[in-house]
Write an enzyme that holds these catalytic residues in place. Structure first.
Site, PDB file in Angstrom:
ATOM      1  CG  ASP A   1      -1.795  -1.315   1.238  1.00 44.17           C
ATOM      2  OD1 ASP A   1      -1.857  -1.838   0.292  1.00 44.17           O
ATOM      3  OD2 ASP A   1      -2.637  -1.346   2.202  1.00 44.17           O
TER       4      ASP A   1
ATOM      5  CG  ASP B   1     -13.749  -2.456  -0.703  1.00 46.43           C
ATOM      6  OD1 ASP B   1     -13.318  -3.617  -1.335  1.00 46.43           O
ATOM      7  OD2 ASP B   1     -13.374  -1.256  -1.285  1.00 46.43           O
TER       8      ASP B   1
END
Length: 246
Positions: free
Chosen positions: A15, A136
């Protein structure tokens, strides 16, 4: 790159935020618990330890719409394994730019959910195997816009729709457990895998080899691991033992 039968691809996460490799808690800005310079070297480390694909999320793109395309290009140039990228992909043009740079698979969330025709367009041009839709979930409903807005549909309800629209795979993240290292809830994973006509990759809360053993039984084709690797709860070489399913 297609998902193989009898294989659960282990995907280490890189990330990126402000030019560094970070790990946030439940995606919240300011919750960084890991900060490492030179994300491309982190990606190379995972490759050297046996990863066959690297999962990159551009948090700057997700949070404030700023693109890290130069850093993404550096990561692609540094490693020799496929790279899949998500975060802040808000236009067909940008998704195409990433694919043209050599990204193996783009992960599209909010744009695809609000404008499903963008998935059809990208799939038609680049092939469905290069297009992953991100579903998500928080409290069993899909969340968009960096997990800030909930829509009144579940991942199961959306999975078939996006297969019809040309997505080649799904990234399912359980926001309720993501980044907490408290394990996972398999019921929604199994429900999604059973209902989805396309491969499902799971992300969120994976913290032990026991979690990987459990995920092997769900039918997911890939597992993204982030915090557990960076906090030494899991060793990548040990995790890779669970890739092949007998």
């Amino acid at each position: 790159m297609v998902f193989e039968d009898n294989k659960m691809e282990i995907m280490p996460a890189v990330d990126i935020k402000n030019g560094k490799c970070v790990q946030l808690v439940q995606g919240k800005p300011g919750s960084e618990q890991v900060i490492i310079d030179n994300p491309e070297e982190v990606a190379l480390k995972w490759e050297n330890e046996g990863a066959e694909v690297v999962h990159v999320i551009d948090l700057d793109g997700t949070i404030d719409g700023k693109s890290n395309v130069k850093l993404i290009e550096k990561i692609i140039d540094t490693v020799n394994v496929p790279v899949q990228i998500g975060g802040g992909i808000r236009s067909v043009e940008y998704a195409g730019q990433l694919l043209d740079l050599g990204v193996e698979r783009v992960i599209i969330g909010t744009m695809g959910i609000i404008h499903p025709e963008t998935i059809r367009e990208l799939s038609s041009e680049y092939g469905p195997e290069h297009i992953m839709i991100s579903l998500d979930s928080k409290d069993s409903k899909v969340v968009i816009k960096g997990w800030q807005e909930k829509i009144d549909k579940s991942p199961v309800e959306l999975s078939e729709e996006f297969a019809d629209n040309g997505a080649g795979s799904i990234l399912y993240t359980n926001v309720d457990v993501e980044g907490l290292l408290n394990g996972l809830n398999t019921e929604p994973i199994i429900g999604l895998v059973k209902s989805s006509p396309i491969p499902v990759v799971y992300s969120g809360g994976v913290s032990s080899e026991d979690d990987l053993k459990t995920l092997q039984k769900t039918g997911v084709k890939g597992v993204v691991i982030g915090s557990a690797l960076y906090k030494n709860k899991l060793n990548l070489k040990d995790a890779l033992k669970y890739q092949d399913i007998n």
